[in-house]
Design an enzyme around this catalytic site. Sequence first.
Site, PDB file in Angstrom:
ATOM      1  CG  HIS A 395       6.162   3.302  18.646  1.00 46.35           C
ATOM      2  ND1 HIS A 395       5.504   3.365  17.427  1.00 46.35           N
ATOM      3  CD2 HIS A 395       5.302   2.693  19.504  1.00 46.35           C
ATOM      4  CE1 HIS A 395       4.303   2.831  17.556  1.00 46.35           C
ATOM      5  NE2 HIS A 395       4.153   2.405  18.793  1.00 46.35           N
ATOM      6  CG  ASP A 399       3.274   3.078  12.881  1.00 43.60           C
ATOM      7  OD1 ASP A 399       3.725   3.792  13.799  1.00 43.60           O
ATOM      8  OD2 ASP A 399       2.754   3.538  11.848  1.00 43.60           O
TER       9      ASP A 399
END
Length: 421
Positions: A395, A399
């Site tokens: 992450h 995204d």
Amino acid sequence: MATEVKLPRLGQGMESGTVVRWLKQEGERVEKGEPLYELDTEKVTQEVEAEASGVLLKIAVQEGEVPVGQTVAVIGEEGEDVPRAEESEADETEVDETPQEEGSRAPERDAEREEGAEASAARESSEQVTEVREPERNGRVKASPLARRIARERGIDLAQLRGTGPEGRIVAEDVERAEMAPAEAPAAAPAAAPPGEVEVVPLTSIRKTIARRLTEAWQAPVFQISMSADMSRALALREQLVELAKDGPKPTISDVLTKIAASALMRHRGLNAEFAGEEVRIHPSANVGMAVATDRGLVVPVIRGAERLSIQEIAAARVELVDRARGGKVQQADLEGGTFTISNLGMFGVEQFVAVLNPPQVAILAVGAVEEKPVVRDGEITARPLMSLTLTCDHRAVDGADAADFLRTVRSMLEEPGLAL
């Protein structure tokens, strides 16, 4: 003139390796390019070829961890004098990592240079060969480069360890053993187990690397998303390709998936990337790694430029890499440069699973088995061959929306393979 055989650097970042066994004995004739010994590195165990022809005059290191550049053997002509093996460049340039006051290192090095021939001879003498540079003497601890790196990453003080390597050197195993031991008190010796109940299997360098890298992977903030793809047309394409492949390797669903994933990565380049601390490195070509289980552990050989290859070419590359990996012949170069990884457990009947990230890559795709399942089509329930796709992403670099777009593209191409060709 005799040739010193030095431990080679087989890949970027390699600092040491472990000599496992010699394929030639002292006094035997060897030819240039002939396998000479087996070397165990962090990524792979492979045969190292002789760099010159002649007689193996001396084996300087029978087995054990050795820094890159150190002499492990000497090849020359029958009866030729064996030169005195010099201390490796890696040892001579060993850096003192113990904190010191500013400006204290340079004078120390100057003093060492001015010791003269007498001190040099002393260092080469048998009494000094077994010397371990204890911290109370000059603040330096003798340790392999790999041991230093692991200790630095895990916050372990090398000065508190006792080396078990050649000449008292601290090796990677010493550092890992220290991390497992309780800090407050020495562990009591375990009671002897009844015969036949406990089998102790020492970890190979590959297995230790797997353990270390997967531990690093769990430190990354990852997320997973899943989709199922209708494999009807992909399976039909694969059958057609098998019919066309008369003499060559038969393409598999993994080969079709590799091609499709590579094509999707070129459209979603943010997932064809590495996370490197303060930056994300996006690669121009899809070098797709395939997780392969071997007797020695999991390895990930890489198919380079997969977006430019046909499915038949991917199948040929896959067969060659997997055969080398399972036969213990995989080379360091086969495992380097991957930008994305696919892990397929469908052949074991696994319907769905989550793959662990392969850092520094930012994404890995887990693939399950193709299963006939009921789905609704035009208001009617029908059976369709579905395959589960689970994408794990870092992450810090990817995204959720970008990951979903990529996985949706992969699914679309599996359901209509012409989109990827």
